[in-house]
Design a protein around this motif. Structure first.
Motif, PDB file in Angstrom:
ATOM      1  N   MET A   1       0.414  -0.688  -0.448  1.00 36.95           N
ATOM      2  CA  MET A   1       0.276  -0.366  -0.059  1.00 36.95           C
ATOM      3  C   MET A   1       0.908   1.852  -0.157  1.00 36.95           C
ATOM      4  O   MET A   1       0.188   2.653  -0.795  1.00 36.95           O
ATOM      5  CB  MET A   1      -0.663   0.314   1.424  1.00 36.95           C
ATOM      6  N   CYS A   2       2.067   1.234   1.042  1.00 37.75           N
ATOM      7  CA  CYS A   2       2.894   2.495   1.014  1.00 37.75           C
ATOM      8  C   CYS A   2       3.393   2.566  -0.114  1.00 37.75           C
ATOM      9  O   CYS A   2       3.046   4.371  -1.200  1.00 37.75           O
ATOM     10  CB  CYS A   2       3.727   2.585   1.590  1.00 37.75           C
TER      11      CYS A   2
ATOM     12  N   ILE B   1      10.965   4.039   4.110  1.00 34.34           N
ATOM     13  CA  ILE B   1      10.000   4.828   4.629  1.00 34.34           C
ATOM     14  C   ILE B   1       8.957   3.137   4.951  1.00 34.34           C
ATOM     15  O   ILE B   1       8.875   3.438   6.565  1.00 34.34           O
ATOM     16  CB  ILE B   1       8.903   6.139   4.505  1.00 34.34           C
ATOM     17  N   SER B   2       8.697   2.411   4.508  1.00 43.98           N
ATOM     18  CA  SER B   2       7.763   1.431   5.311  1.00 43.98           C
ATOM     19  C   SER B   2       8.425   0.694   5.587  1.00 43.98           C
ATOM     20  O   SER B   2       7.639   0.296   6.955  1.00 43.98           O
ATOM     21  CB  SER B   2       7.253   0.748   4.303  1.00 43.98           C
TER      22      SER B   2
ATOM     23  N   GLY C   1      -9.468  -7.258   6.924  1.00 45.58           N
ATOM     24  CA  GLY C   1      -9.694  -6.692   8.191  1.00 45.58           C
ATOM     25  C   GLY C   1      -7.937  -6.217   8.576  1.00 45.58           C
ATOM     26  O   GLY C   1      -7.910  -5.332   8.596  1.00 45.58           O
ATOM     27  N   ASP C   2      -7.240  -6.756   7.895  1.00 45.49           N
ATOM     28  CA  ASP C   2      -5.366  -6.325   7.842  1.00 45.49           C
ATOM     29  C   ASP C   2      -4.897  -5.273   7.440  1.00 45.49           C
ATOM     30  O   ASP C   2      -4.549  -4.527   7.259  1.00 45.49           O
ATOM     31  CB  ASP C   2      -4.653  -7.653   7.160  1.00 45.49           C
ATOM     32  N   VAL C   3      -5.982  -5.111   5.949  1.00 45.07           N
ATOM     33  CA  VAL C   3      -5.707  -4.423   5.294  1.00 45.07           C
ATOM     34  C   VAL C   3      -6.555  -3.323   6.033  1.00 45.07           C
ATOM     35  O   VAL C   3      -5.878  -1.776   5.652  1.00 45.07           O
ATOM     36  CB  VAL C   3      -6.322  -4.506   3.470  1.00 45.07           C
ATOM     37  N   SER C   4      -7.330  -2.948   6.241  1.00 46.71           N
ATOM     38  CA  SER C   4      -8.001  -1.730   6.953  1.00 46.71           C
ATOM     39  C   SER C   4      -7.018  -1.539   7.896  1.00 46.71           C
ATOM     40  O   SER C   4      -7.223  -0.023   8.492  1.00 46.71           O
ATOM     41  CB  SER C   4      -9.394  -2.100   7.039  1.00 46.71           C
ATOM     42  N   ARG C   5      -7.082  -1.851   8.981  1.00 41.68           N
ATOM     43  CA  ARG C   5      -5.645  -1.586  10.164  1.00 41.68           C
ATOM     44  C   ARG C   5      -4.768  -0.819   9.648  1.00 41.68           C
ATOM     45  O   ARG C   5      -3.474   0.361  10.740  1.00 41.68           O
ATOM     46  CB  ARG C   5      -5.621  -2.384  10.454  1.00 41.68           C
TER      47      ARG C   5
ATOM     48  N   ALA D   1      -0.062   3.297   5.925  1.00 38.65           N
ATOM     49  CA  ALA D   1       0.646   2.952   5.163  1.00 38.65           C
ATOM     50  C   ALA D   1       0.521   4.812   4.290  1.00 38.65           C
ATOM     51  O   ALA D   1       1.669   4.859   3.251  1.00 38.65           O
ATOM     52  CB  ALA D   1      -0.253   1.767   4.013  1.00 38.65           C
ATOM     53  N   LEU D   2      -0.370   5.196   4.065  1.00 37.90           N
ATOM     54  CA  LEU D   2      -1.246   5.954   3.741  1.00 37.90           C
ATOM     55  C   LEU D   2      -0.189   7.736   4.350  1.00 37.90           C
ATOM     56  O   LEU D   2       0.579   8.546   3.355  1.00 37.90           O
ATOM     57  CB  LEU D   2      -2.865   6.574   3.830  1.00 37.90           C
ATOM     58  N   ILE D   3       0.667   7.207   5.513  1.00 36.39           N
ATOM     59  CA  ILE D   3       0.872   8.691   5.831  1.00 36.39           C
ATOM     60  C   ILE D   3       2.480   8.293   5.837  1.00 36.39           C
ATOM     61  O   ILE D   3       3.329   9.116   5.432  1.00 36.39           O
ATOM     62  CB  ILE D   3       1.501   8.040   7.503  1.00 36.39           C
TER      63      ILE D   3
END
Length: 649
Positions: free
Chosen positions: A395-396, A434-435, A607-611, A616-618
């Motif tokens: 996602m990052c 960064i990730s 569920g993992d993706v949502s958490r 990851a956005l930051i």
């Protein structure tokens, strides 16, 4: 002598049924383990007499797991052509794994004769020699006729790439890689072995800091790119890294090798683009191709409308057609395997140098070219088995960069193409570093030690024309999504600004009026300062652009940068830093895109993706900001990278 009883306490108390003729085997109630249900397999060395009268009644275990099988049940809707295609790939009949003697013969004959394919396979070396001679003549002629006016570097690199690709069709690449490995093992590896293990990370960090300092401050000052402003950019880069380390999920498990190599690679790419003539020429050539692509799309628009329409400068007719054409072109390159090959080479380099998993390297290398959702599709078979850190990285990488389709759109707006393309390439090592600093690996990865780009046979086109048509339809959907999203977001911002302005009148907030841009501008004010924006009145303006990008999207921010009169007087340094800082998908709207795509690929991981999505956005936004800080450190001739908004018209 009686044999000892090896059964444990639980086995002794088990129900005594389903007995087995083997000694010391614990009884089990599963009907599939009943002795009478044991079945045999056919073997090629058994004759007909041995097989006679042996009919099996197969019994399967049931109720042994709460999870449904990932293998779908056979459906009468399954297409026979797909089953035949699978059979031909395996080379044996479907459903009989032990015959293996005769090739598959289906009742349906392949409608294609493949005459040209067989002819090409037979005389492939002749085709390759002809292509090589053609490009050799072209390169020699260009070197003689246009060495000084058109340059020689880009044609040489293109000729070299084609020559090597044709050569390695017939010669194993190990003739190059083995000497390289030998030299590397005899120099770099031996030198690294001389350094004690405890000092390797500190020595690497000291080397990176020295490279940053020398590369940043050795060049002379120019315009507002003073050493004071460079020092602020360097300080901001340190603050971003320190903040990520302080908020890391597990600071003790951070792999500093990945972080150090990633930051160094990001800096070297920027140094090559912004400080060397070769780098500037190469990226200028790539940006020129992108501009030409816009011209080709305008030809299609002219055919559908008139020659005056593309000159209007409207987003609807100037940007969206280029997106549709670019996506269709990408689908052809994907069908030919060019894109996978290019992505694979990038992925292997970052996999080897930064010590990340194969899935992470593939997604990071693919995101700048095909976008955040499509890059995850490249590792579709592995998504369900990714670790938490790998999901965070996937996602990052999507948030840290933009896709090739919208890259063309931003160039059509007048954004400097060299800055956009270099930012996309810099985002690959930046997102990995960064990730891994924000969310280090704590589990065993499935793709550790290998880089794999699986084939998607289910959605593979029948031929090039089919791929181009699929790409045109996909491009139309992407363009429609962008059109609808921009319309709704800009309208929503207008509504919010109207309400805030009305509310602010009662508080005497009139000059400037209270708007969403003003609020997020003050929130992002420290970020703009840390990026090294000159303190001459540009700080709040760049902060407003960054805030608009985070809450709306980069399309809205780039449009404001190019067309809004409030940003027309930005200094070249501020405009360049803003261009780098906005070049990423890190915005609230992209949260839904990432969660939706990954949840569709692997429903069990939703569920993992949502958490992990917000973290990851930051991290993706900070990856983009580090590229902007490095650009502020290295650029010396800002005017060369400044494209006025008039260019968009």
């Amino acid at each position: 002598m009686t044999a000892p009883d090896y059964r444990g306490p639980t086995e002794v108390t088990a129900h005594l049924h389903n007995t087995s003729p083997q000694h010391h085997v614990a009884p089990n109630s599963d009907s599939a383990l009943e002795v009478s249900h044991e079945h045999h397999h056919r073997h090629l060395h058994h004759d007909a007499f041995a097989e006679k009268g042996r009919d099996d009644e197969v019994v399967y275990s049931k109720g042994t797991t709460f999870e449904r099988s990932i293998i779908p049940e056979e459906s009468p809707q399954d297409h026979e052509l797909h089953r035949r295609h699978l059979s031909e790939k395996v080379g044996i009949e479907v459903g009989d794994a032990e015959k293996g003697m005769s090739p598959v013969r289906s009742n349906d004959e392949d409608p294609q004769t493949h005459t040209f394919s067989r002819f090409y396979a037979k005389y492939r070396i002749c085709f390759h020699i002809f292509i090589w001679l053609l490009f050799t003549g072209w390169w020699i002629a260009g070197l003689i006729l246009h060495r000084y006016d058109l340059g020689w570097l880009v044609p040489f690199l293109l000729y070299l790439a084609i020559t090597l690709r044709l050569l390695f069709f017939h010669v194993p690449i190990t003739i190059v890689t083995r000497p390289m490995h030998f030299i590397w093992n005899g120099t770099g590896v031996r030198f690294a072995q001389l350094i004690p293990d405890k000092l390797k990370i500190p020595a690497g960090a000291a080397l990176v800091i020295a490279v940053f300092l020398i590369g940043s401050f050795a060049s002379p000052e120019s315009q507002d790119n003073t050493r004071d402003n460079r020092a602020v950019s360097l300080f901001g880069l340190g603050v971003f890294i320190a903040a990520l380390w302080a908020t890391s999920r597990n600071r003790k498990l951070v792999k500093w090798h990945t972080v150090i190599v990633g930051m160094l690679t990001q800096f070297i790419i920027a140094l090559f683009v912004l400080r060397t003539k070769a780098g500037y020429d190469i990226f200028s050539f790539i940006s020129g191709l992108a501009r030409d692509l816009l011209g080709f799309a305008n030809q299609g628009t002219t055919f559908l409308t008139s020659a005056a329409i593309p000159k209007l400068g409207w987003f609807l007719v100037g940007v969206l057609p280029a997106i549709i054409f670019f996506v269709a072109l990408v689908q052809i390159l994907f069908y030919w395997g060019v894109l996978q090959w290019f992505i694979g080479k990038f992925a292997v380099f970052f996999f080897w140098s930064m010590r990340v998993s194969g899935a992470e390297a593939v997604v990071a290398a693919a995101s700048p070219f095909i976008g955040q959702g499509e890059s995850a599709m490249l590792i579709k078979p592995f998504v369900a088995h990714l670790t938490q850190a790998e999901l965070h990285q996937v996602m990052c990488s999507g948030y840290a960069t933009i896709a090739g389709s919208v890259l063309v759109a931003y160039i059509s707006l007048g954004i400097n193409p060299q800055a956009l393309i270099s930012s996309c390439v810099m985002s690959i090592p930046a997102s990995l570093a960064i990730s891994k600093l924000r969310y280090p690996e704590t589990e065993e990865t499935l793709t550790a030690g290998r880089v794999v780009v699986p084939d998607d046979d289910e959605h593979r086109a029948a031929n090039s024309l089919h791929a181009f048509a699929n790409g045109a339809w996909l491009g139309l959907k992407i363009a429609g999504m962008i059109l609808a999203t921009l319309l709704c977001i800009i309208a929503l911002l207008g509504l919010a600004n109207g309400l805030l302005t009305w509310w602010g009148h009662y508080l005497n907030i009139n000059d400037p009026p209270l708007t969403v841009e003003l609020i997020v501008g003050y929130i992002c004010y420290p970020i703009a300062f840390l990026l090294g924006v000159p303190r001459n009145g540009d700080l709040l303006k760049v902060a407003q652009l960054i805030g608009t990008k985070l809450i709306a999207n980069e399309f809205v921010a780039y449009t404001a940068l190019q067309t809004d009169p409030a940003y027309a007087d930005l200094s070249p340094r501020s405009r360049l830093i803003a261009t780098y800082a906005l070049c990423g998908f890190a915005n609230i709207g992209s949260l839904g895109t990432q969660i939706g795509v990954l949840s569709q690929i692997a429903p069990g991981r939703s569920g993992d993706v949502s958490r992990l999505a917000v973290s990851a956005l930051i991290a993706g936004a900070l990856s983009t900001f580090t590229s902007a800080s490095i650009a502020g450190l290295l650029v010396t001739d800002q005017a060369a990278y400044f494209t006025p908004s008039a260019a968009a018209a």
